[in-house]
Design a protein around this motif. Structure first.
Motif, PDB file in Angstrom:
ATOM      1  N   TYR A 284       0.856  -1.179   0.000  1.00 15.83           N
ATOM      2  CA  TYR A 284       0.000   0.000   0.000  1.00 15.83           C
ATOM      3  C   TYR A 284       0.901   1.240   0.000  1.00 15.83           C
ATOM      4  O   TYR A 284       1.722   1.414   0.901  1.00 15.83           O
ATOM      5  CB  TYR A 284      -0.909  -0.008   1.235  1.00 15.83           C
ATOM      6  CG  TYR A 284      -1.868  -1.175   1.244  1.00 15.83           C
ATOM      7  CD1 TYR A 284      -3.149  -1.041   0.724  1.00 15.83           C
ATOM      8  CD2 TYR A 284      -1.487  -2.413   1.760  1.00 15.83           C
ATOM      9  CE1 TYR A 284      -4.036  -2.117   0.722  1.00 15.83           C
ATOM     10  CE2 TYR A 284      -2.356  -3.488   1.763  1.00 15.83           C
ATOM     11  CZ  TYR A 284      -3.628  -3.344   1.238  1.00 15.83           C
ATOM     12  OH  TYR A 284      -4.499  -4.411   1.222  1.00 15.83           O
ATOM     13  N   HIS A 286       1.188   5.541  -0.555  1.00 15.25           N
ATOM     14  CA  HIS A 286       0.437   6.796  -0.570  1.00 15.25           C
ATOM     15  C   HIS A 286       0.452   7.408  -1.964  1.00 15.25           C
ATOM     16  O   HIS A 286       1.445   7.359  -2.703  1.00 15.25           O
ATOM     17  CB  HIS A 286       1.016   7.784   0.448  1.00 15.25           C
ATOM     18  CG  HIS A 286       0.154   8.978   0.661  1.00 15.25           C
ATOM     19  ND1 HIS A 286       0.292  10.142  -0.079  1.00 15.25           N
ATOM     20  CD2 HIS A 286      -0.892   9.194   1.509  1.00 15.25           C
ATOM     21  CE1 HIS A 286      -0.614  11.013   0.317  1.00 15.25           C
ATOM     22  NE2 HIS A 286      -1.344  10.476   1.280  1.00 15.25           N
ATOM     23  N   ASP A 287      -0.676   8.016  -2.302  1.00 13.53           N
ATOM     24  CA  ASP A 287      -0.878   8.594  -3.633  1.00 13.53           C
ATOM     25  C   ASP A 287       0.236   9.546  -4.044  1.00 13.53           C
ATOM     26  O   ASP A 287       0.650   9.566  -5.203  1.00 13.53           O
ATOM     27  CB  ASP A 287      -2.225   9.323  -3.655  1.00 13.53           C
ATOM     28  CG  ASP A 287      -2.478  10.031  -4.970  1.00 13.53           C
ATOM     29  OD1 ASP A 287      -2.683   9.345  -5.985  1.00 13.53           O
ATOM     30  OD2 ASP A 287      -2.462  11.277  -4.977  1.00 13.53           O
ATOM     31  N   SER A 288       0.764  10.342  -3.092  1.00 13.84           N
ATOM     32  CA  SER A 288       1.738  11.379  -3.440  1.00 13.84           C
ATOM     33  C   SER A 288       3.064  10.816  -3.937  1.00 13.84           C
ATOM     34  O   SER A 288       3.803  11.507  -4.635  1.00 13.84           O
ATOM     35  CB  SER A 288       1.979  12.290  -2.230  1.00 13.84           C
ATOM     36  OG  SER A 288       2.536  11.550  -1.160  1.00 13.84           O
ATOM     37  N   TYR A 385      -3.272   4.454  -1.917  1.00 15.69           N
ATOM     38  CA  TYR A 385      -4.180   4.923  -0.871  1.00 15.69           C
ATOM     39  C   TYR A 385      -3.964   6.411  -0.630  1.00 15.69           C
ATOM     40  O   TYR A 385      -2.905   6.961  -0.925  1.00 15.69           O
ATOM     41  CB  TYR A 385      -3.970   4.132   0.439  1.00 15.69           C
ATOM     42  CG  TYR A 385      -2.757   4.553   1.249  1.00 15.69           C
ATOM     43  CD1 TYR A 385      -2.858   5.559   2.217  1.00 15.69           C
ATOM     44  CD2 TYR A 385      -1.515   3.952   1.060  1.00 15.69           C
ATOM     45  CE1 TYR A 385      -1.751   5.945   2.966  1.00 15.69           C
ATOM     46  CE2 TYR A 385      -0.410   4.331   1.805  1.00 15.69           C
ATOM     47  CZ  TYR A 385      -0.531   5.329   2.757  1.00 15.69           C
ATOM     48  OH  TYR A 385       0.560   5.727   3.493  1.00 15.69           O
ATOM     49  N   THR A 386      -5.001   7.046  -0.100  1.00 12.42           N
ATOM     50  CA  THR A 386      -4.900   8.456   0.309  1.00 12.42           C
ATOM     51  C   THR A 386      -5.143   8.625   1.798  1.00 12.42           C
ATOM     52  O   THR A 386      -4.623   9.557   2.412  1.00 12.42           O
ATOM     53  CB  THR A 386      -5.908   9.334  -0.467  1.00 12.42           C
ATOM     54  OG1 THR A 386      -7.225   8.792  -0.291  1.00 12.42           O
ATOM     55  CG2 THR A 386      -5.573   9.365  -1.957  1.00 12.42           C
ATOM     56  N   ASP A 387      -5.922   7.727   2.384  1.00 10.86           N
ATOM     57  CA  ASP A 387      -6.265   7.815   3.800  1.00 10.86           C
ATOM     58  C   ASP A 387      -5.551   6.688   4.553  1.00 10.86           C
ATOM     59  O   ASP A 387      -5.760   5.502   4.259  1.00 10.86           O
ATOM     60  CB  ASP A 387      -7.775   7.696   3.979  1.00 10.86           C
ATOM     61  CG  ASP A 387      -8.182   7.811   5.434  1.00 10.86           C
ATOM     62  OD1 ASP A 387      -8.284   8.941   5.937  1.00 10.86           O
ATOM     63  OD2 ASP A 387      -8.377   6.760   6.068  1.00 10.86           O
ATOM     64  N   LEU A 388      -4.705   7.043   5.514  1.00  6.29           N
ATOM     65  CA  LEU A 388      -3.912   6.047   6.233  1.00  6.29           C
ATOM     66  C   LEU A 388      -4.790   5.086   7.019  1.00  6.29           C
ATOM     67  O   LEU A 388      -4.506   3.879   7.071  1.00  6.29           O
ATOM     68  CB  LEU A 388      -2.912   6.737   7.164  1.00  6.29           C
ATOM     69  CG  LEU A 388      -1.999   5.832   7.997  1.00  6.29           C
ATOM     70  CD1 LEU A 388      -1.192   4.896   7.109  1.00  6.29           C
ATOM     71  CD2 LEU A 388      -1.073   6.671   8.867  1.00  6.29           C
ATOM     72  N   ASP A 389      -5.821   5.580   7.638  1.00  8.09           N
ATOM     73  CA  ASP A 389      -6.714   4.694   8.393  1.00  8.09           C
ATOM     74  C   ASP A 389      -7.330   3.633   7.483  1.00  8.09           C
ATOM     75  O   ASP A 389      -7.489   2.467   7.876  1.00  8.09           O
ATOM     76  CB  ASP A 389      -7.815   5.499   9.082  1.00  8.09           C
ATOM     77  CG  ASP A 389      -7.305   6.326  10.248  1.00  8.09           C
ATOM     78  OD1 ASP A 389      -6.226   5.981  10.785  1.00  8.09           O
ATOM     79  OD2 ASP A 389      -7.963   7.315  10.611  1.00  8.09           O
ATOM     80  N   ASP A 390      -7.664   4.035   6.256  1.00  7.48           N
ATOM     81  CA  ASP A 390      -8.217   3.071   5.299  1.00  7.48           C
ATOM     82  C   ASP A 390      -7.163   2.024   4.918  1.00  7.48           C
ATOM     83  O   ASP A 390      -7.480   0.833   4.799  1.00  7.48           O
ATOM     84  CB  ASP A 390      -8.718   3.801   4.053  1.00  7.48           C
ATOM     85  CG  ASP A 390      -9.284   2.844   3.020  1.00  7.48           C
ATOM     86  OD1 ASP A 390     -10.247   2.130   3.335  1.00  7.48           O
ATOM     87  OD2 ASP A 390      -8.731   2.787   1.895  1.00  7.48           O
ATOM     88  N   GLU A 393      -6.885  -0.381   7.717  1.00 15.59           N
ATOM     89  CA  GLU A 393      -8.062  -1.255   7.737  1.00 15.59           C
ATOM     90  C   GLU A 393      -7.950  -2.350   6.678  1.00 15.59           C
ATOM     91  O   GLU A 393      -8.250  -3.524   6.940  1.00 15.59           O
ATOM     92  CB  GLU A 393      -9.322  -0.432   7.520  1.00 15.59           C
ATOM     93  CG  GLU A 393     -10.609  -1.246   7.590  1.00 15.59           C
ATOM     94  CD  GLU A 393     -11.853  -0.399   7.399  1.00 15.59           C
ATOM     95  OE1 GLU A 393     -12.940  -0.988   7.237  1.00 15.59           O
ATOM     96  OE2 GLU A 393     -11.747   0.843   7.409  1.00 15.59           O
TER      97      GLU A 393
END
Length: 468
Positions: A284, A286-288, A385-390, A393
């Motif tokens: 996973y 991060h998008d950036s 992903y953009t949201d770490l919590d997601d 999960e």
């Protein structure tokens, strides 16, 4: 090379139909084995049971000396065993291949010999003297897989012996040759019956797992087979250590430098060609920095040669067997059809052997089989992903939990996030790093019990409390 499929009470046994062990690099024979049958399995347990009282009666120091001598035997025969391992398993001689595995097996054996099971004193005063002792269990059955056959065999066998147990080991029918040869060699060090081995058809497995004289089973393999082993062991209440399948997730935070972490990510995922239980199997990012990580992994893969393991410059070899080769191919094709973008690899390299290239796939999502199933091969899905919590999960959503990792320039934050991963081992800025002094095991459907260090050694013993 032709080997006996049974070593019982100190000697190889003849008989049984000949099994041809396939060399995954070309489909020719790596060697042949005279398959053990049900009678051999029963005789192996009987020999181990008969040898147990005398072995258990030896002092821990005496047993440690003999385990150390086992390490000497492994070191003295490492090149022969490494070449045999490459022929049957496919992994290269060099890099993190067969020589690496044999070196690790010797080092693990020697470290294991240094471990102790001390007596614990609970109370020692005028009112009571209470001590806790560790006693061996009896006959331990070791069932090993085809991905690290020698190393995993050592993980099972050596602590069992050191704790005072006797052993019957059953290697995978895909890769029995190096294990059977090693067990033969170790008979020069160990008393007859202390270490026995049977190899052959799968039918001998249930004979061993259900045997009433087997006190404990160590099994490394798939969750489905582990469940069957557990069911077979239930009527006689055997102790179990089960190291089962995983689908390890790694999460890359946006503060990472893609070029700096590419090598670590690559080998976290591709050690042993991805055929490792605790390899990184879902990434996973991060998008950036998503595109940067994808490009860095592809660039690193370009310098990794996939070839016949006997060629000294090969870094990765073939997938070990046809069934696994077909599974990896299927998962990649399904991902393509579901919208994943192929970054590199994705097609079988040749018609000779089970060679499959390093394959990275972008735009993967949960619900794709390549993400949700353990591929156990050189194909890695990379999820944006953009949201770490997601991302956390999703990492924890599956029913397995062997390993996981967090990648970040902020190690303190990464450590906190690693605590949120539902797995037996979590790493920061690395993946899959194991040590003989650090416990290793899974949660959820990845099994239970631990191996390595004093935690693992204790699992080969029972508590005996003395009140006096």
């Amino acid at each position: 090379m032709q080997l006996s499929g049974a070593v019982i009470d100190g000697a190889p046994q003849s008989g049984g139909d000949l099994l041809e062990i396939v060399n995954p690099a070309g489909g020719d024979a790596a060697g042949t084995l005279s398959a053990a049958g049900e009678a051999d399995a029963l005789a192996a347990v009987a020999a181990a049971r008969a040898a147990f009282p005398a072995w258990a009666a030896r002092s821990p120091e005496e047993r440690a000396v003999l385990v150390n001598r086992c390490a000497d035997i492994i070191e003295a025969n490492a090149e022969e065993l490494a070449r045999l391992l490459t022929l049957e398993q496919g992994k290269p001689l060099n890099g993190m291949g067969s020589r690496f595995e044999l070196g690790g097996a010797a080092a693990w054996t020697r470290y294991t010999a240094s471990l102790k099971l001390p007596v614990d004193t609970i109370q020692d005063d005028a009112q009571a003297h209470i001590t806790v002792h560790r006693k061996p269990l009896g006959v331990v059955l070791s069932i090993t897989p085809w991905n690290w056959p020698v190393m995993i065999g050592i993980w099972h066998i050596m602590p069992a012996l050191l704790a005072g147990n006797t052993v019957v080991t059953k290697p995978s029918p895909y890769t029995p040759l190096s294990t059977m040869r090693l067990v033969q060699l170790l008979q020069d060090v160990l008393p007859p019956g202390v270490l026995n081995a049977v190899a052959g058809h799968d039918a001998i497995g249930p004979v061993l797992t259900a045997h009433p004289d087997v006190a404990k089973i160590c099994f490394t393999g798939s969750t489905r087979t582990g469940s069957a082993v557990m069911a077979s062991a239930a009527p006689t209440l055997k102790r179990l250590t089960l190291e089962l399948g995983g689908n390890d997730a790694g999460i890359v935070l946006p503060d990472c430098d893609p070029a700096a972490i590419a090598e670590g990510l690559f080998w976290g995922a591709l050690i042993n060609n991805g055929q490792t239980c605790a390899a990184l199997k879902r990434l996973y990012v991060h998008d950036s920095i998503y595109d940067g990580v994808c490009n860095a992994l592809v660039d690193f893969a370009a310098g990794v040669k996939v070839g016949n393991g006997l060629e000294e410059d090969s870094i990765l070899g073939p997938i070990q067997n046809r069934m696994q080769f077909e599974k990896v191919s299927r998962l990649v094709e399904e991902a393509k059809g579901s919208g994943a973008r192929l970054l590199c690899g994705g097609e079988a390299i040749s018609n000779s052997g089970y060679f499959y290239p390093v394959t990275f796939m972008a735009n993967c999502e949960k619900g794709m089989a390549l993400v949700d199933e353990e591929q156990f091969g050189p194909a890695l899905p990379i999820i944006r992903y953009t949201d770490l919590d997601d991302a956390l999960e999703q990492a924890n959503a599956l029913d397995v939990g062997l390993g996981g990792s967090i990648w970040s320039a902020d190690t303190a934050r990464a450590r906190d996030l690693a605590m949120q991963l539902e797995c037996g081992s979590a790493w920061v800025n690395k993946h899959g790093a194991i040590r003989p002094d650090v416990p290793f095991g899974g949660v959820k459907a990845s099994g239970f019990g631990v191996e390595f260090g004093h935690y693992g050694l204790e699992e080969f013993s029972s508590l005996h409390v003395i009140h006096d």
